[in-house]
Design a protein around this motif. Structure first.
Motif, PDB file in Angstrom:
ATOM      1  N   LYS A 216       0.734  -0.910   0.160  1.00 60.91           N
ATOM      2  CA  LYS A 216       0.012   0.194   0.620  1.00 60.91           C
ATOM      3  C   LYS A 216       0.756   1.080   0.109  1.00 60.91           C
ATOM      4  CE  LYS A 216      -2.957   2.553   2.446  1.00 60.91           C
ATOM      5  NZ  LYS A 216      -3.830   2.620   4.406  1.00 60.91           N
ATOM      6  N   ALA A 217       2.001   1.277   0.921  1.00 59.72           N
ATOM      7  CA  ALA A 217       3.034   2.487   1.005  1.00 59.72           C
ATOM      8  C   ALA A 217       3.091   2.711  -0.425  1.00 59.72           C
ATOM      9  CB  ALA A 217       3.779   2.201   2.213  1.00 59.72           C
ATOM     10  N   MET A 218       3.911   1.625  -0.981  1.00 62.80           N
ATOM     11  CA  MET A 218       4.744   1.916  -2.659  1.00 62.80           C
ATOM     12  C   MET A 218       3.806   2.641  -3.522  1.00 62.80           C
ATOM     13  SD  MET A 218       6.568  -1.344  -2.503  1.00 62.80           S
ATOM     14  CE  MET A 218       7.394  -1.436  -4.253  1.00 62.80           C
ATOM     15  N   ILE A 219       2.848   1.943  -3.245  1.00 64.80           N
ATOM     16  CA  ILE A 219       0.969   2.638  -4.255  1.00 64.80           C
ATOM     17  C   ILE A 219       0.942   4.414  -3.911  1.00 64.80           C
ATOM     18  CG2 ILE A 219      -0.978   2.312  -4.602  1.00 64.80           C
ATOM     19  CD1 ILE A 219      -1.353  -0.627  -4.465  1.00 64.80           C
ATOM     20  N   VAL A 220       0.708   4.213  -2.451  1.00 71.70           N
ATOM     21  CA  VAL A 220      -0.047   5.587  -2.098  1.00 71.70           C
ATOM     22  C   VAL A 220       1.437   6.716  -2.712  1.00 71.70           C
ATOM     23  CG1 VAL A 220      -0.154   6.874   0.231  1.00 71.70           C
ATOM     24  CG2 VAL A 220      -1.226   4.781   0.126  1.00 71.70           C
TER      25      VAL A 220
ATOM     26  N   PRO B 191      -1.107   2.795 -11.109  1.00 70.13           N
ATOM     27  CA  PRO B 191      -1.962   2.401 -12.193  1.00 70.13           C
ATOM     28  C   PRO B 191      -1.697   1.629 -12.909  1.00 70.13           C
ATOM     29  CG  PRO B 191      -3.454   3.911 -11.154  1.00 70.13           C
ATOM     30  CD  PRO B 191      -1.162   3.928 -10.922  1.00 70.13           C
ATOM     31  N   GLY B 192      -1.364  -0.101 -13.342  1.00 70.52           N
ATOM     32  CA  GLY B 192      -1.121  -0.384 -14.282  1.00 70.52           C
ATOM     33  C   GLY B 192       0.306  -0.930 -14.254  1.00 70.52           C
ATOM     34  N   ASP B 193       0.898  -0.501 -13.612  1.00 65.88           N
ATOM     35  CA  ASP B 193       2.737  -1.153 -13.290  1.00 65.88           C
ATOM     36  C   ASP B 193       2.969  -2.221 -13.025  1.00 65.88           C
ATOM     37  OD1 ASP B 193       3.689   1.284 -13.778  1.00 65.88           O
ATOM     38  OD2 ASP B 193       4.402   1.848 -11.771  1.00 65.88           O
ATOM     39  N   ARG B 194       3.965  -2.990 -13.161  1.00 62.54           N
ATOM     40  CA  ARG B 194       3.632  -4.760 -12.975  1.00 62.54           C
ATOM     41  C   ARG B 194       4.715  -4.329 -12.299  1.00 62.54           C
ATOM     42  NH1 ARG B 194       6.786  -8.829 -17.460  1.00 62.54           N
ATOM     43  NH2 ARG B 194       6.629 -11.131 -15.664  1.00 62.54           N
ATOM     44  N   LEU B 195       3.899  -5.061 -10.384  1.00 60.73           N
ATOM     45  CA  LEU B 195       5.452  -5.489  -9.262  1.00 60.73           C
ATOM     46  C   LEU B 195       6.792  -5.792  -9.923  1.00 60.73           C
ATOM     47  CD1 LEU B 195       2.272  -4.716  -8.218  1.00 60.73           C
ATOM     48  CD2 LEU B 195       3.182  -5.995  -6.336  1.00 60.73           C
ATOM     49  N   GLU B 196       7.478  -6.416  -9.389  1.00 63.41           N
ATOM     50  CA  GLU B 196       9.218  -7.021  -9.751  1.00 63.41           C
ATOM     51  C   GLU B 196       8.431  -8.272  -9.014  1.00 63.41           C
ATOM     52  OE1 GLU B 196      12.080  -5.671  -7.378  1.00 63.41           O
ATOM     53  OE2 GLU B 196      11.187  -4.127  -6.541  1.00 63.41           O
ATOM     54  N   PRO B 197       9.071  -9.742  -9.928  1.00 65.18           N
ATOM     55  CA  PRO B 197       8.708 -10.439  -9.406  1.00 65.18           C
ATOM     56  C   PRO B 197       9.021 -11.188  -7.807  1.00 65.18           C
ATOM     57  CG  PRO B 197      10.953 -10.374 -11.499  1.00 65.18           C
ATOM     58  CD  PRO B 197      10.515  -9.309 -10.636  1.00 65.18           C
ATOM     59  N   GLU B 198       7.949 -12.139  -7.383  1.00 64.67           N
ATOM     60  CA  GLU B 198       8.489 -12.373  -5.758  1.00 64.67           C
ATOM     61  C   GLU B 198       8.873 -12.494  -5.128  1.00 64.67           C
ATOM     62  OE1 GLU B 198       7.135 -16.240  -4.152  1.00 64.67           O
ATOM     63  OE2 GLU B 198       5.070 -15.165  -4.347  1.00 64.67           O
ATOM     64  N   LYS B 199      10.604 -12.711  -5.650  1.00 61.57           N
ATOM     65  CA  LYS B 199      11.576 -13.113  -5.452  1.00 61.57           C
ATOM     66  C   LYS B 199      12.116 -11.578  -4.813  1.00 61.57           C
ATOM     67  CE  LYS B 199      15.466 -15.762  -4.769  1.00 61.57           C
ATOM     68  NZ  LYS B 199      16.432 -15.097  -4.824  1.00 61.57           N
TER      69      LYS B 199
ATOM     70  N   VAL C 147      -7.344  -4.354  -6.014  1.00 63.01           N
ATOM     71  CA  VAL C 147      -5.905  -3.650  -5.865  1.00 63.01           C
ATOM     72  C   VAL C 147      -4.742  -3.984  -6.913  1.00 63.01           C
ATOM     73  CG1 VAL C 147      -4.014  -2.078  -4.449  1.00 63.01           C
ATOM     74  CG2 VAL C 147      -6.099  -2.101  -3.701  1.00 63.01           C
ATOM     75  N   LEU C 148      -5.039  -5.316  -6.858  1.00 69.29           N
ATOM     76  CA  LEU C 148      -3.685  -5.940  -7.488  1.00 69.29           C
ATOM     77  C   LEU C 148      -4.352  -6.655  -8.378  1.00 69.29           C
ATOM     78  CD1 LEU C 148      -0.660  -6.956  -5.311  1.00 69.29           C
ATOM     79  CD2 LEU C 148      -1.229  -4.672  -6.775  1.00 69.29           C
ATOM     80  N   ASP C 149      -4.118  -6.842 -10.011  1.00 65.38           N
ATOM     81  CA  ASP C 149      -5.006  -8.074 -11.126  1.00 65.38           C
ATOM     82  C   ASP C 149      -3.337  -9.477 -11.353  1.00 65.38           C
ATOM     83  OD1 ASP C 149      -5.249  -9.253 -12.688  1.00 65.38           O
ATOM     84  OD2 ASP C 149      -5.166  -7.224 -14.835  1.00 65.38           O
TER      85      ASP C 149
ATOM     86  N   VAL D  94      -0.683  -3.285 -10.902  1.00 61.15           N
ATOM     87  CA  VAL D  94      -1.264  -2.613 -10.083  1.00 61.15           C
ATOM     88  C   VAL D  94      -2.528  -2.317 -10.533  1.00 61.15           C
ATOM     89  CG1 VAL D  94      -2.018  -0.450  -9.014  1.00 61.15           C
ATOM     90  CG2 VAL D  94       0.630  -1.763  -8.580  1.00 61.15           C
ATOM     91  N   THR D  95      -4.442  -2.648 -10.488  1.00 63.06           N
ATOM     92  CA  THR D  95      -5.065  -1.993 -11.357  1.00 63.06           C
ATOM     93  C   THR D  95      -5.252  -0.778 -11.999  1.00 63.06           C
ATOM     94  OG1 THR D  95      -6.664  -2.364  -9.582  1.00 63.06           O
ATOM     95  CG2 THR D  95      -6.322  -3.928 -10.365  1.00 63.06           C
ATOM     96  N   SER D  96      -6.243  -0.170 -12.489  1.00 63.71           N
ATOM     97  CA  SER D  96      -6.735   0.905 -12.747  1.00 63.71           C
ATOM     98  C   SER D  96      -6.971   1.742 -11.581  1.00 63.71           C
ATOM     99  CB  SER D  96      -7.947   0.770 -13.800  1.00 63.71           C
ATOM    100  OG  SER D  96      -8.924   0.864 -12.778  1.00 63.71           O
TER     101      SER D  96
END
Length: 223
Positions: free
Chosen positions: A12-16, A22-30, A55-57, A66-68
């Motif tokens: 949440k803090a990363m989004i805020v 919106p639309g960004d891809r998160l880093e791989p899980e590891k 919030v995530l897709d 991240v969703t819209s």
């Protein structure tokens, strides 16, 4: 603070902050778990929870985005949580389950036929620690339904079945938010099944009471 809650707050803090838009891809899980100082399992549970509230897709084979974050999208998803948290009747249903299901398991320990126990074994083998929430909830419903059937009292089985549809949302939310809900459910179901196989009605009763009361206690805290 539960580790899953901590993981949710960090995403949440990363989004805020705008680090994730919106639309960004998160880093791989590891990589993301290492950067945030989280275990991969807690990060995975946080992603599941944030996926439910839109919030995530999670796109299988592609990644997590991240969703819209459009208000209409979030409001639609949040109605699921609001409905659950505003419906106190679900607590009453779990209180009834706490009374009826231990007695049902005790009857099943006395009356279960070999084919009933084989069916319960098959259900237990259909889930593991890697199962998704939908699979876990379907298994949970089917396992308790199987015990009720094995008890040999059709009226009691029908009564429990009539309550099942009203507890699905609570089961889903628990599976998402409670740490290791899948592992705990599988272990407790396995112990109950072992008691049924031993025809130990008092042990089956006690294990089922502990199982239902544990979920009820979690729900009280969640509400």
């Amino acid at each position: 603070m539960a580790v899953t809650d901590e993981a949710i707050l960090k995403i949440k803090a990363m989004i805020v902050s705008g680090e994730l838009r919106p639309g960004d891809r998160l880093e791989p899980e590891k990589e993301l778990s290492e950067r945030l100082g989280l275990s991969r399992s807690s990060l995975r549970e946080a992603v599941k929870a944030l996926e439910v509230i839109r919030v995530l897709d999670v796109r299988r084979g592609d990644g997590t985005y991240v969703t819209s974050l459009e208000p209409t999208l979030l409001l639609e998803a949040m109605s699921f949580v609001v409905d659950l948290h505003s419906d106190q009747s679900v607590l009453e249903i779990f209180a009834v389950r706490r009374v009826l299901e231990p007695a049902t398991s005790a009857l099943a320990a006395q009356n279960a036929e070999p084919e009933d126990l084989a069916h319960l074994h098959e259900l237990l083998g259909s889930v593991d620690a890697a199962s998704d929430i939908e699979t876990l909830v379907a298994h949970d419903l089917d396992f308790h339904r199987g015990i009720a059937s094995a008890a040999g009292n059709s009226y009691l089985a029908g009564l429990l079945e009539s309550m099942s549809s009203h507890t699905v949302r609570a089961r889903i939310w628990r599976g998402i938010t409670q740490e290791d809900a899948t592992g705990r459910t599988i272990a407790e179901h396995g112990a109950i099944l072992a008691a049924l196989e031993q025809h130990d009605h008092e042990l089956a009763r006690a294990l089922t009471l502990t199982h239902i009361a544990g979920v009820e206690n979690w729900l009280r805290a969640a509400l």
